[in-house]
Design an enzyme around this catalytic site. Structure first.
Site, PDB file in Angstrom:
ATOM      1  N   ASP A  99       0.815  -1.217   0.000  1.00 38.96           N
ATOM      2  CA  ASP A  99       0.000   0.000   0.000  1.00 38.96           C
ATOM      3  C   ASP A  99       0.849   1.269   0.000  1.00 38.96           C
ATOM      4  OD1 ASP A  99      -2.106  -1.682   0.134  1.00 38.96           O
ATOM      5  OD2 ASP A  99      -2.980  -0.856   1.971  1.00 38.96           O
ATOM      6  N   HIS A 251       3.577  -2.638   3.142  1.00 39.57           N
ATOM      7  CA  HIS A 251       3.667  -1.255   2.655  1.00 39.57           C
ATOM      8  C   HIS A 251       5.013  -1.039   1.976  1.00 39.57           C
ATOM      9  CE1 HIS A 251       0.665  -1.111   5.889  1.00 39.57           C
ATOM     10  NE2 HIS A 251       0.138  -0.072   5.243  1.00 39.57           N
TER      11      HIS A 251
END
Length: 729
Positions: A99, A251
């Site tokens: 992300d 992430h």
């Protein structure tokens, strides 16, 4: 004489001039608008504008279907008729999801690890990052990974209306189209978690996004790498249990992701040895690819957006560098002005300087005049009142308002009037020089008045045979209006304080046309006043330097001139000044490589003039541009403090300049407003002059309308000051 043009033709010319008039503002205005647009775009893609970082706390879940809460991490709410469903990842399949990227530091390292171990994953990118780093999105697609939407600037969509959600999705897709030429059907909501964390606030968003054709992908295995718990902890939390398939949340942006990269280096081979495969989401589900090629207008629109973002990043980088340059230049200039002005004040206070012998012989004062009906009588009276013997020559340059007749009607014995056809100010001055009787020639404008001691103070430095010219102290006489007060500050601080500095450096750039004196021998050696430029005063000053003459400043030789009283008149005057200065610099450019006095001026004076009179003023508005940028995008407090610091430095210099010139400090009240408004006008004027010079345009002399409000010294009580006091340091 040639007959005047017919009235119809003259009117047609006036109408054409009126139609063309706004064009002088057009290009500078467009450049300024483009600059502001680039800064706004940068603020937009850096989440500095329209960004909202609120996160809604958990809510009730009674309106969320049980099969969604108990289902898999992929939610399909695309059907408008049937109920929403959820999908799970088959066993021994892991879909790695990343992300918040792409990040220029960590995303390449994540991609390297995936490529090294022949693994694929899904990158949920934000529009802000994708538009700033399109090359990383292209690499993701080229290396076989899937890309999903993570909104444009990462807001909590439960606070957003449907129109704002559409905007977030469309802008995110626009960035993907420009970066990699694709659209995607995958979406992950910001701040999402497991399916069982869906609540009454987030579920309507999922339903609406599904109705727009998107699969919503949450996760069922969270590595919690954003907490930076250490590599072993990330691996432990990312590992699915019992051979089940999983969507793993990681992430590749939003902070230091070194632990994530290190964890991937161990996690990927370890899980592959256990029989797990790392695939794209659609591959794991056996569904068609989430990517759709973008063509036609949508593709070019996306490319244009990404290109504009890249341009804004580069422009901002250049502007930051320019701001650093102008910051250094401002501090250096102000430092030099304060130091060298102090040294100049000490120099002129010395007894031997103030008591040097004065030439007793009379001088010739030349007054070129073109349509100076309102001012010429005051000008001549001030010269007649001079305490030094003068010959006054008024050169009427083809005036049509009776200027010459007004002077002749005064019937003053020491005043001569010379009439000539209109040929311009340099030609008028050369005509006056040819008919002057004395060795020292004083030049002034027809809208200027001298104090009784002005001529004497101008003549004093000529006791030194090396001095070829003397610059006087031009002051604004009509300073009662706001625009007049601004010019008064500029004259005292920007012109006269500069002249003190240049005097010490022996590179005075300009003898002001309003008040200056020349040794006739020096003028003869350089060929008199040149008509090559629109700034004949700057041109002749540079020529004198190159010929080896000294040019000095006489601060007590005060002259009171009528400054422009409207923005239009000020524009015309400064446009001519700045363009003429550029012409003079270009004309004398060979001085940089010459030897002797010319080379000294070329390597010292010419760079200073170009740097502080042309380049620095052009960059100065960057201070105000970044002030606005900082006020809008932050940090506001630091921005305001920095700008106030620059203003304080300017205020110190201005106060010292006013003290040296023995001026009242009350006019400095308008200094902050002058720095905000007046400087922008001067910037646009200078920019227009640059454009005119670079495009090869020619600027004609433009006569300013005068009112005659500046009277002879002593006519207005309290306006003039005695020059008996010595300068202060």
């Amino acid at each position: 004489m040639t007959s005047p043009a017919p009235r119809g033709r003259r009117n047609a010319r006036k109408q054409r001039r009126r139609r063309r008039f706004p064009m002088r503002y057009l290009l500078p205005s467009l450049l300024l608008v483009a600059l502001l647009a680039m800064l706004m775009l940068r603020g937009y893609v850096h989440s500095e504008i329209l960004a909202d970082h609120r996160v809604r706390p958990p809510a009730a879940t009674d309106r969320v279907p049980e099969k969604i809460l108990d289902g898999g991490p992929v939610i399909d709410a695309r059907s408008t008729t049937g109920p929403a469903g959820s999908l799970s990842i088959p066993g021994h399949r892991i879909v790695l999801t990343f992300d918040d990227g792409p990040d220029p530091v960590w995303t390449p390292k994540v991609l390297d690890e995936l490529k090294k171990h022949h693994a694929h994953g899904v990158f949920f990118v934000t529009g802000t990052m994708a538009s700033r780093h399109p090359e990383l999105v292209r690499r993701m697609v080229d290396e076989g990974h899937e890309v999903g939407l993570h909104t444009f600037d990462h807001p909590d969509l439960s606070y957003r209306s449907h129109s704002r959600i559409d905007w977030e999705l469309s802008q995110n897709q626009l960035a993907l189209a420009g970066a990699a030429g694709i659209r995607t059907s995958l979406f992950r909501p910001p701040y999402s978690s497991f399916a069982d964390a869906m609540d009454n606030k987030s579920w309507p968003v999922t339903r609406y996004v599904g109705s727009r054709g998107y699969l919503t992908v949450v996760n069922n295995t969270d590595s919690e790498d954003w907490k930076r718990p250490g590599v072993p902890a990330i691996i432990e939390r990312a590992t699915p249990r019992g051979g089940r398939g999983a969507v793993v949340l990681m992430h590749d942006s939003g902070g230091n992701r070194s632990q994530t990269v290190a964890a991937l280096a161990e996690f990927l081979p370890r899980m592959q040895q256990r029989g797990y495969g790392f695939t794209n989401l659609t591959t794991a589900l056996g569904a068609p690819s989430a990517h759709t090629p973008v063509t036609g207008f949508a593709l070019w629109k996306g490319k244009a957006f990404v290109y504009a973002v890249g341009l804004s990043e580069n422009v901002t980088g250049v502007l930051v560098a320019g701001l650093a340059v102008i910051g250094v230049l401002v501090l250096v200039r102000f430092g030099l002005m304060l130091l060298l002005s102090f040294l100049h004040a000490r120099k002129v206070r010395r007894r031997h300087f103030s008591r040097r012998p004065e030439p007793a012989r009379p001088v010739s004062v030349l007054v070129p005049a073109y349509n100076e009906r309102e001012c010429i009588a005051n000008t001549v009276r001030s010269l007649v009142a001079s305490d030094h013997p003068v010959e006054i020559i008024v050169i009427d340059d083809g005036s049509t308002d009776g200027t010459a007749g007004i002077v002749e009607a005064m019937r003053l014995p020491q005043v001569r009037v010379i009439r000539q056809r209109n040929a311009g100010k340099p030609a008028a001055l050369n005509n006056g020089i040819a008919q002057a009787r004395h060795d020292i020639v004083v030049m002034m404008d027809g809208d200027t008045v001298f104090e009784p001691a002005t001529v004497r103070e101008l003549v004093r430095p000529f006791a030194d045979p090396r001095v070829g010219a003397v610059a006087g102290n031009a002051k604004v006489g009509n300073r009662d209006s706001l625009i007049g007060a601004w010019q008064h500050i500029e004259y005292v601080m920007g012109f006269n304080l500069d002249r003190r500095m240049y005097d010490i450096m022996r590179c005075m750039p300009t003898i002001p046309g309003a008040v200056g004196a020349f040794r006739r021998e020096a003028l003869d050696r350089i060929g008199g006043m040149s008509e090559d430029t629109l700034a004949e005063d700057t041109d002749v000053t540079m020529a004198l330097h190159r010929d080896g003459w000294q040019v000095v400043y006489a601060e007590n030789a005060r002259a009171w001139t009528e400054a422009p009283e409207t923005v239009q008149q000020l524009w015309s005057q400064r446009y001519r000044w700045s363009y003429g200065t550029m012409q003079a610099i270009w004309k004398h450019r060979r001085a940089v490589v010459e030897r002797g006095p010319s080379g000294r001026f070329g390597r010292v004076g010419l760079p200073f003039v170009a740097l502080f009179m042309v380049v620095a003023p052009l960059l100065a508005p960057l201070i105000d541009v970044f002030l606005l940028y900082g006020l809008v995008f932050g940090p506001t407090r630091k921005t305001v403090l920095a700008w106030l610091g620059v203003l304080a430095v300017q205020g110190v210099c201005a106060a010292y300049a006013f003290r040296l010139d023995r001026e009242r400090m009350t006019h400095l009240i308008s200094l902050p407003l002058q720095q905000i408004l007046y400087r922008q006008l001067m910037y646009v004027v200078l920019l227009q002059s640059w454009i005119t010079a670079l495009t090869g345009g020619r600027l004609r002399w433009q006569k300013l309308r005068r009112t005659g409000v500046v009277e002879a010294p002593g006519a207005t009580p309290g306006r003039r000051r005695s020059n008996d006091r010595r300068p202060v340091a």
